[in-house]
Every structure is written in structure tokens, then in C-alpha cells.
Design a protein around this motif. Structure first.
Motif, PDB file in Angstrom:
ATOM      1  N   TYR A 198       2.588  16.446 -55.079  1.00 49.01           N
ATOM      2  CA  TYR A 198       2.100  17.262 -56.183  1.00 49.01           C
ATOM      3  C   TYR A 198       1.167  16.422 -57.043  1.00 49.01           C
ATOM      4  N   VAL A 199      -0.081  16.870 -57.151  1.00 44.65           N
ATOM      5  CA  VAL A 199      -1.108  16.164 -57.912  1.00 44.65           C
ATOM      6  C   VAL A 199      -1.332  16.905 -59.220  1.00 44.65           C
ATOM      7  N   PRO A 226     -10.278  23.165 -62.084  1.00 44.83           N
ATOM      8  CA  PRO A 226      -9.276  22.115 -61.830  1.00 44.83           C
ATOM      9  C   PRO A 226      -7.877  22.540 -62.247  1.00 44.83           C
ATOM     10  N   ARG A 227      -6.915  22.229 -61.402  1.00 47.43           N
ATOM     11  CA  ARG A 227      -5.535  22.619 -61.659  1.00 47.43           C
ATOM     12  C   ARG A 227      -4.603  21.797 -60.770  1.00 47.43           C
ATOM     13  N   PRO A 228      -3.362  21.603 -61.196  1.00 47.09           N
ATOM     14  CA  PRO A 228      -2.402  20.896 -60.349  1.00 47.09           C
ATOM     15  C   PRO A 228      -2.147  21.655 -59.050  1.00 47.09           C
ATOM     16  N   TYR A 229      -1.816  20.902 -58.000  1.00 50.07           N
ATOM     17  CA  TYR A 229      -1.573  21.538 -56.710  1.00 50.07           C
ATOM     18  C   TYR A 229      -0.630  20.691 -55.862  1.00 50.07           C
ATOM     19  N   LEU A 230      -0.053  21.339 -54.871  1.00 53.76           N
ATOM     20  CA  LEU A 230       0.745  20.665 -53.847  1.00 53.76           C
ATOM     21  C   LEU A 230      -0.100  20.509 -52.587  1.00 53.76           C
ATOM     22  N   HIS A 231      -0.308  19.295 -52.156  1.00 55.39           N
ATOM     23  CA  HIS A 231      -1.007  19.000 -50.902  1.00 55.39           C
ATOM     24  C   HIS A 231      -0.925  17.497 -50.650  1.00 55.39           C
ATOM     25  N   PRO A 232      -0.602  17.090 -49.433  1.00 51.56           N
ATOM     26  CA  PRO A 232      -0.233  17.951 -48.306  1.00 51.56           C
ATOM     27  C   PRO A 232       1.214  18.420 -48.399  1.00 51.56           C
ATOM     28  N   VAL A 233       1.454  19.593 -47.855  1.00 54.07           N
ATOM     29  CA  VAL A 233       2.811  20.098 -47.643  1.00 54.07           C
ATOM     30  C   VAL A 233       3.028  20.132 -46.143  1.00 54.07           C
ATOM     31  N   THR A 234       4.197  19.683 -45.687  1.00 58.00           N
ATOM     32  CA  THR A 234       4.473  19.611 -44.258  1.00 58.00           C
ATOM     33  C   THR A 234       5.815  20.235 -43.907  1.00 58.00           C
ATOM     34  N   THR A 235       5.982  20.529 -42.629  1.00 61.49           N
ATOM     35  CA  THR A 235       7.295  20.913 -42.118  1.00 61.49           C
ATOM     36  C   THR A 235       8.162  19.658 -42.049  1.00 61.49           C
ATOM     37  N   LEU A 236       9.414  19.828 -41.695  1.00 62.45           N
ATOM     38  CA  LEU A 236      10.301  18.672 -41.598  1.00 62.45           C
ATOM     39  C   LEU A 236       9.887  17.715 -40.488  1.00 62.45           C
ATOM     40  N   SER A 237       9.175  18.222 -39.484  1.00 66.78           N
ATOM     41  CA  SER A 237       8.705  17.342 -38.410  1.00 66.78           C
ATOM     42  C   SER A 237       7.373  16.685 -38.753  1.00 66.78           C
ATOM     43  N   ALA A 263     -14.189  23.710 -46.374  1.00 68.79           N
ATOM     44  CA  ALA A 263     -15.607  24.051 -46.452  1.00 68.79           C
ATOM     45  C   ALA A 263     -15.827  25.538 -46.709  1.00 68.79           C
ATOM     46  N   ASP A 264     -14.938  26.398 -46.166  1.00 68.28           N
ATOM     47  CA  ASP A 264     -15.137  27.840 -46.340  1.00 68.28           C
ATOM     48  C   ASP A 264     -14.862  28.305 -47.763  1.00 68.28           C
ATOM     49  N   HIS A 265     -13.930  27.640 -48.455  1.00 63.37           N
ATOM     50  CA  HIS A 265     -13.598  27.975 -49.844  1.00 63.37           C
ATOM     51  C   HIS A 265     -13.190  26.677 -50.553  1.00 63.37           C
ATOM     52  N   PRO A 266     -14.150  25.919 -51.070  1.00 65.80           N
ATOM     53  CA  PRO A 266     -13.829  24.616 -51.679  1.00 65.80           C
ATOM     54  C   PRO A 266     -12.868  24.699 -52.860  1.00 65.80           C
ATOM     55  N   HIS A 267     -12.726  25.882 -53.455  1.00 65.75           N
ATOM     56  CA  HIS A 267     -11.845  26.035 -54.611  1.00 65.75           C
ATOM     57  C   HIS A 267     -10.410  26.348 -54.209  1.00 65.75           C
ATOM     58  N   HIS A 268     -10.098  26.386 -52.920  1.00 65.54           N
ATOM     59  CA  HIS A 268      -8.716  26.554 -52.476  1.00 65.54           C
ATOM     60  C   HIS A 268      -8.029  25.195 -52.496  1.00 65.54           C
ATOM     61  N   LEU A 269      -6.971  25.097 -53.275  1.00 63.77           N
ATOM     62  CA  LEU A 269      -6.308  23.812 -53.498  1.00 63.77           C
ATOM     63  C   LEU A 269      -4.840  23.871 -53.084  1.00 63.77           C
ATOM     64  N   GLY A 270      -4.566  23.758 -51.802  1.00 62.93           N
ATOM     65  CA  GLY A 270      -3.196  23.686 -51.330  1.00 62.93           C
ATOM     66  C   GLY A 270      -2.324  24.816 -51.836  1.00 62.93           C
ATOM     67  N   VAL A 271      -1.230  24.459 -52.506  1.00 64.11           N
ATOM     68  CA  VAL A 271      -0.284  25.425 -53.056  1.00 64.11           C
ATOM     69  C   VAL A 271      -0.279  25.312 -54.577  1.00 64.11           C
ATOM     70  N   GLY A 272      -0.378  26.445 -55.250  1.00 66.37           N
ATOM     71  CA  GLY A 272      -0.333  26.414 -56.702  1.00 66.37           C
ATOM     72  C   GLY A 272      -0.469  27.800 -57.284  1.00 66.37           C
ATOM     73  N   VAL A 273      -0.888  27.850 -58.546  1.00 67.64           N
ATOM     74  CA  VAL A 273      -1.110  29.109 -59.243  1.00 67.64           C
ATOM     75  C   VAL A 273      -2.588  29.182 -59.604  1.00 67.64           C
ATOM     76  N   ALA A 274      -3.247  30.243 -59.190  1.00 67.53           N
ATOM     77  CA  ALA A 274      -4.674  30.409 -59.466  1.00 67.53           C
ATOM     78  C   ALA A 274      -4.935  31.877 -59.817  1.00 67.53           C
ATOM     79  N   VAL A 275      -5.702  32.090 -60.871  1.00 65.87           N
ATOM     80  CA  VAL A 275      -5.983  33.445 -61.360  1.00 65.87           C
ATOM     81  C   VAL A 275      -7.480  33.570 -61.622  1.00 65.87           C
ATOM     82  N   PRO A 276      -8.159  34.542 -61.006  1.00 64.84           N
ATOM     83  CA  PRO A 276      -9.609  34.639 -61.153  1.00 64.84           C
ATOM     84  C   PRO A 276     -10.104  35.203 -62.474  1.00 64.84           C
TER      85      PRO A 276
END
Length: 285
Positions: free
Chosen positions: A19-20, A31-42, A52-65
Motif C-alpha cells: 500500500y503506497v 494522485p491517491r493512495p493505492y494497493l499495488h502489487p497485489v498477488t495471490t498466495l502463490s 498504457a491504456d489508462h495511465p490513471h488506473h492505480l491498482g486497488v483503491g477508491v476513485a471517483v470521477p
């Protein structure tokens, strides 16, 4: 090692999410805090950062347009009768402090700032727990309080005139692979049938470098379950909740909007019965 501004989530001693809190990003990415990388247990990665397709997508978090006309999603703003437009209206979520921080979770306070003023104060509670040897759960609650003296409202491109684009709220951007992931609920399958539905849970299942994975998102409160799901698979792999699907969501002064999403992160491709069983365990444990 993590800094005082970073949290590393662990499940059964294994790191599963970073979590950054203070990312160095241009203003147009909101800019906003996010979770990345998130992985499975393996160790299979199930998030993407600034693709590249959506540079404003930041892992996992809360985003409101759209919070009273301010963009906390990033990228262009959808303007009625005009379409996606570059505007200087980007807000930012500012980390204030961790109220609690443990290996399996944290409680954080944030300020949603735009044009030099605070619009919302958020309390974010995140925890990670083991479900099985191949699955764990991310429990994510956010509470947004209107700290201004006036009423605010949350909108989306859909409420501003773009049908089907009711994104805004909890959002999970998955990795884009050669083949699009599968989307399904307990009763429907495929992006067109799953997107915009109100279902107890929604799943994405795909593969990263030949290793399969499944994400199962579930609303864990009555208010969260009333929010339709926003789902993309063909254009990019992403799934989240819709705070403003049919109409804007008002937040009077001093009022708080609370949502809780629990996500099962599993190795392998889950069946509907397996997804249902894991969600029940994740929400109630």
C-alpha cells in the motif's frame, strides 16, 4: 522494508499487497493512495499500475470521477454534450496518518483536496486474512465525510450523460493479458450481462503468464449491495462499485457515506459454488 508511509499486507507470513500512501504522480492522474502489487498466495500478480491504456488506473483503491465537479479518478472528464474533455479540475487524496498499522491491515485517515480546499475526510480500514491454502480475502471499508458547510454530490460519466459509464467508488484494475478475463456472477456470465447488475458478488477470472487466478468482489453492507457493479473485460480488465449509477449521490454537510467491499483473491479458476462459499466465509469471518 517499508517506510512510515507504506504498509505491506501479509497473509500467513507471505506478502500479498503493498500500500503506497504518497505516490509521486502528475496532477492529471488524480494522485491517491493505492494497493499495488497485489498477488495471490502463490505470488501471481492481479493488479496493474498506470497501464498504457489508462495511465490513471492505480491498482486497488477508491476513485471517483466527479465530486461536485472535481475529478478524483484521473484522466479526462466527461462533459455533457461535449464528451471526454481535458480539464484542470483534478483533486487528490492526501494521506494524513495511520491510526493503526499491523501486518494484516491498517486504519488510515485521508483528506480529499481540490482547488486548495478539503471536500471530504476519509477513514479507510483495510485488512487481509487467510481463507484457504489458495485463497485470501481483502476487506476494504471507506467512509467519506463531507467536511464543508455545503451539500456535495458524487457523480459519474453516466449521470453526466454517458450511458453505461457509471464508474466511481472502489475500483480494482487487473493485469491485461493476451486473453480477456471471464466475468460472472451467481446467475450471469459475460461483460454485457454482468456489467451494471446488482448481485451479491461479481468475479473476474483470468491468467497471468499461464497461472490462473480469480477475484470475487462482494458488497458486505446493505448500502454496498445496492450499488451496481462496474465491469470491464474486453477493453481492459477492471471491476468496481458504482456510487452514482442512475443519479448523483448527495452528501449533506457533516454526513458520511460508508461502503465495504470484500474481495476473495484466489489461485486457479473458481466455480460459482466455490466463489459463493469463499465469499460467505470472507464476509462473516
Amino acid at each position: 522494508m517499508t517506510s512510515n508511509d507504506t504498509a505491506l499486507l501479509r497473509v500467513a507470513g507471505r506478502p500479498v499487497g503493498r500500500y503506497v500512501t504518497r505516490p509521486e504522480l502528475p496532477a492529471r492522474l488524480s494522485p491517491r493512495p493505492y494497493l499495488h502489487p497485489v498477488t495471490t498466495l502463490s505470488g501471481t500478480a492481479v493488479t496493474e499500475l498506470t497501464p498504457a491504456d489508462h495511465p490513471h488506473h492505480l491498482g486497488v483503491g477508491v476513485a471517483v470521477p466527479d465530486v461536485e465537479g472535481h475529478n478524483f479518478w484521473g484522466g479526462r472528464t466527461f462533459v455533457r454534450d461535449q464528451g471526454p474533455t481535458e480539464l484542470d479540475n483534478h483533486g487528490a487524496q492526501r494521506h494524513l496518518a495511520f491510526q493503526l498499522r499491523d501486518p494484516d491491515g491498517f486504519v488510515e485517515e485521508l483528506r480529499w483536496m481540490a482547488a486548495g480546499a478539503e471536500l471530504l475526510r476519509e477513514r479507510r480500514t483495510v485488512s487481509a486474512s487467510e481463507l484457504t491454502d489458495t485463497a485470501w480475502a481483502l476487506d476494504f471499508t471507506f467512509a467519506l465525510t463531507n467536511t464543508t458547510s455545503r451539500s456535495l454530490s458524487i457523480g459519474s460519466p453516466a449521470t453526466n450523460g454517458r450511458p453505461g459509464a457509471a464508474y466511481g467508488g472502489f475500483f480494482w484494475r487487473a493485469r491485461k493479458e493476451a486473453s480477456a478475463p471471464e466475468a460472472f456472477t451467481a446467475e450471469a456470465e459475460g461483460e454485457s450481462d454482468v456489467h451494471g447488475t446488482r448481485a451479491d458478488w461479481v468475479a473476474l477470472s483470468g491468467a497471468e503468464s499461464g497461472r490462473s487466478w480469480t477475484l470475487v468482489l462482494a458488497g458486505a453492507t446493505d448500502a454496498t449491495r445496492r450499488d451496481p457493479w462496474f465491469v470491464r473485460t474486453a477493453e481492459y480488465p477492471g471491476v468496481g462499485s458504482s456510487l452514482a449509477h442512475d443519479e448523483r449521490l448527495p452528501i449533506p454537510p457533516g454526513d458520511t457515506v460508508v461502503r465495504r467491499i470484500v474481495t476473495v483473491v484466489a489461485d486457479g479458476r473458481l466455480t460459482r459454488d466455490e466463489a459463493t462459499a469463499l465469499v460467505r466465509k470472507a464476509v462473516t469471518q
